[in-house]
Design an enzyme around this catalytic site. Structure first.
Site, PDB file in Angstrom:
ATOM      1  N   GLY A  43       0.821  -1.196   0.000  1.00  0.00           N
ATOM      2  CA  GLY A  43       0.000   0.000   0.000  1.00  0.00           C
ATOM      3  C   GLY A  43       0.863   1.258   0.000  1.00  0.00           C
ATOM      4  O   GLY A  43       1.414   1.621  -1.033  1.00  0.00           O
ATOM      5  N   SER A 110       6.176  -4.557  -2.490  1.00  0.00           N
ATOM      6  CA  SER A 110       5.759  -3.218  -2.865  1.00  0.00           C
ATOM      7  C   SER A 110       6.064  -2.270  -1.699  1.00  0.00           C
ATOM      8  O   SER A 110       7.201  -2.197  -1.243  1.00  0.00           O
ATOM      9  CB  SER A 110       4.286  -3.222  -3.264  1.00  0.00           C
ATOM     10  OG  SER A 110       3.917  -2.034  -3.912  1.00  0.00           O
ATOM     11  N   TRP A 111       5.062  -1.539  -1.170  1.00  0.00           N
ATOM     12  CA  TRP A 111       5.319  -0.733   0.026  1.00  0.00           C
ATOM     13  C   TRP A 111       5.838  -1.595   1.163  1.00  0.00           C
ATOM     14  O   TRP A 111       6.617  -1.129   1.990  1.00  0.00           O
ATOM     15  CB  TRP A 111       4.048   0.005   0.458  1.00  0.00           C
ATOM     16  CG  TRP A 111       4.160   0.539   1.860  1.00  0.00           C
ATOM     17  CD1 TRP A 111       3.637  -0.010   2.997  1.00  0.00           C
ATOM     18  CD2 TRP A 111       4.895   1.696   2.291  1.00  0.00           C
ATOM     19  NE1 TRP A 111       3.989   0.744   4.101  1.00  0.00           N
ATOM     20  CE2 TRP A 111       4.757   1.795   3.686  1.00  0.00           C
ATOM     21  CE3 TRP A 111       5.648   2.663   1.610  1.00  0.00           C
ATOM     22  CZ2 TRP A 111       5.338   2.813   4.433  1.00  0.00           C
ATOM     23  CZ3 TRP A 111       6.234   3.680   2.358  1.00  0.00           C
ATOM     24  CH2 TRP A 111       6.075   3.745   3.752  1.00  0.00           C
ATOM     25  N   ASP A 265       6.940  -5.184 -14.378  1.00  0.00           N
ATOM     26  CA  ASP A 265       6.270  -4.496 -13.271  1.00  0.00           C
ATOM     27  C   ASP A 265       6.083  -3.033 -13.666  1.00  0.00           C
ATOM     28  O   ASP A 265       7.043  -2.282 -13.793  1.00  0.00           O
ATOM     29  CB  ASP A 265       7.121  -4.609 -12.010  1.00  0.00           C
ATOM     30  CG  ASP A 265       6.402  -4.127 -10.756  1.00  0.00           C
ATOM     31  OD1 ASP A 265       5.532  -3.250 -10.869  1.00  0.00           O
ATOM     32  OD2 ASP A 265       6.746  -4.616  -9.657  1.00  0.00           O
ATOM     33  N   HIS A 293       3.518  -6.935 -11.276  1.00  0.00           N
ATOM     34  CA  HIS A 293       3.761  -6.497  -9.898  1.00  0.00           C
ATOM     35  C   HIS A 293       3.151  -7.397  -8.837  1.00  0.00           C
ATOM     36  O   HIS A 293       3.680  -7.486  -7.727  1.00  0.00           O
ATOM     37  CB  HIS A 293       3.200  -5.078  -9.734  1.00  0.00           C
ATOM     38  CG  HIS A 293       3.444  -4.461  -8.400  1.00  0.00           C
ATOM     39  ND1 HIS A 293       4.710  -4.111  -7.949  1.00  0.00           N
ATOM     40  CD2 HIS A 293       2.585  -4.121  -7.392  1.00  0.00           C
ATOM     41  CE1 HIS A 293       4.617  -3.576  -6.745  1.00  0.00           C
ATOM     42  NE2 HIS A 293       3.347  -3.586  -6.380  1.00  0.00           N
TER      43      HIS A 293
END
Length: 323
Positions: A43, A110-111, A265, A293
């Protein structure tokens, strides 16, 4: 392809009060005396779900999943108050101490990779190893690529829907324009903005279109927290100093790690992963040739499961797991 492990239920659930007004939800599954691993979700704002536990052999790992401030089942939902990268790093330490864990493996995508790197650089002595996916350095160029110009040229049809909510005169800074709407007083406007923001991300997350991924991103409750918290972070340079994560890679050079990154990605392009790998002697970079991704894509899911298996084999007998 290596299948994900079967769904399992938590054996323990926790509500951990951190800095007021935040209360974090966390759970544990797998082997109580196993190798501790913490799943750090993306996120920011995405939260965990049943899939989060399935990348780990439950006979080997003590699996900890938790929802970051404002996300998932943590409360208050979608809150931006006292919600910064430093706060989330501190929360990870509080959670580790609460669970009586001396050292653990970090697993983040990701985050989640951003926060894992920030935490490891702050507390390298607490990290046994890392499995990271879809590296996201949160540099201004990374935010510009996905939310201003870059991915917009790869997915121009999806971009039209994303920018339709924003008047032409505000489109020179889409993050700021969305931030005004996601933090405004008009609840209906906030919800429309949240769905548009999250749908854009979901549409771009996979190499091949996936209605399931888009539906997951755009579900109203998840979209609200995801969009508000992401936009809050990106409007404030992710509460990181310029090139902070790369500048501090020397602090974790000795920690073993596996980086899994999709060749195509479009959310977090591959140069993010390459930049980290080049400064991290202890890392192995696996470029998945037929993936974007999302962790749910077969090639990425397979590589992640294999990475957690090899990490367990490498670490399981080296250190005590609890204080």
């Amino acid at each position: 392809m290596q299948l994900l492990y079967p769904e399992i239920k938590p054996y323990a659930r926790h509500e951990l009060a951190v800095e007021s007004p935040h209360v974090l939800y966390a759970d544990e599954s797998g082997e109580p005396d196993g190798l501790p691993v913490v799943f750090i979700h993306g996120g920011p704002g995405a939260g965990c779900d049943s899939l989060s536990r399935r990348f780990f052999d439950p006979s080997l790992y003590r699996i900890v999943t938790f929802d970051q401030r404002g996300a998932g089942r943590s409360t208050p939902h979608g809150s931006l108050e006292k919600n910064t990268t430093a706060d989330l790093v501190a929360d990870l330490e509080r959670l580790r101490e609460h669970l009586g864990i001396q050292q653990w493996v970090l697993f983040g995508g990701s985050w989640g990779s951003t926060l894992a790197l920030a935490y490891a650089q702050s507390h390298p002595e607490r990290v046994l190893g890392m499995v990271l996916r879809g590296i996201f350095l949160c540099r201004p160029s990374d935010i510009h690529w996905f939310y201003q110009q870059g991915a917009s040229r790869v997915f121009p049809d999806y971009w039209e829907d994303y920018q339709a909510l924003i008047p032409t005169e505000e489109r020179d800074d889409m993050v700021a324009a969305y931030y005004r709407r996601l933090t405004g007083d008009d609840e209906i406007c906030r919800m429309h903005a949240a769905k548009a923001w999250s749908t854009w991300e979901g549409r771009c997350a996979t190499l091949r279109p996936s209605s399931k991924v888009v539906e997951r991103f755009s579900e109203a409750r998840r979209a609200y927290a995801l969009a508000r918290i992401e936009c809050h972070y990106f409007q404030h340079q992710s509460f990181l100093e310029q090139d902070q994560l790369l500048a501090n890679m020397h602090k974790i050079a000795h920690i073993p790690g596996v980086i899994v990154h999709g060749r195509y990605d479009m959310v977090c392009p591959l140069d993010n992963a390459l930049a980290v790998h080049q400064l991290w002697p202890g890392s192995e970079l696996q470029i998945i040739r037929d993936a974007g991704h999302a962790a749910s894509e077969p090639g990425i899911a397979d590589a992640l499961v294999r990475a957690t298996e090899s990490m367990a084999q490498q670490l399981l007998d080296l250190t005590p797991v609890a204080e």
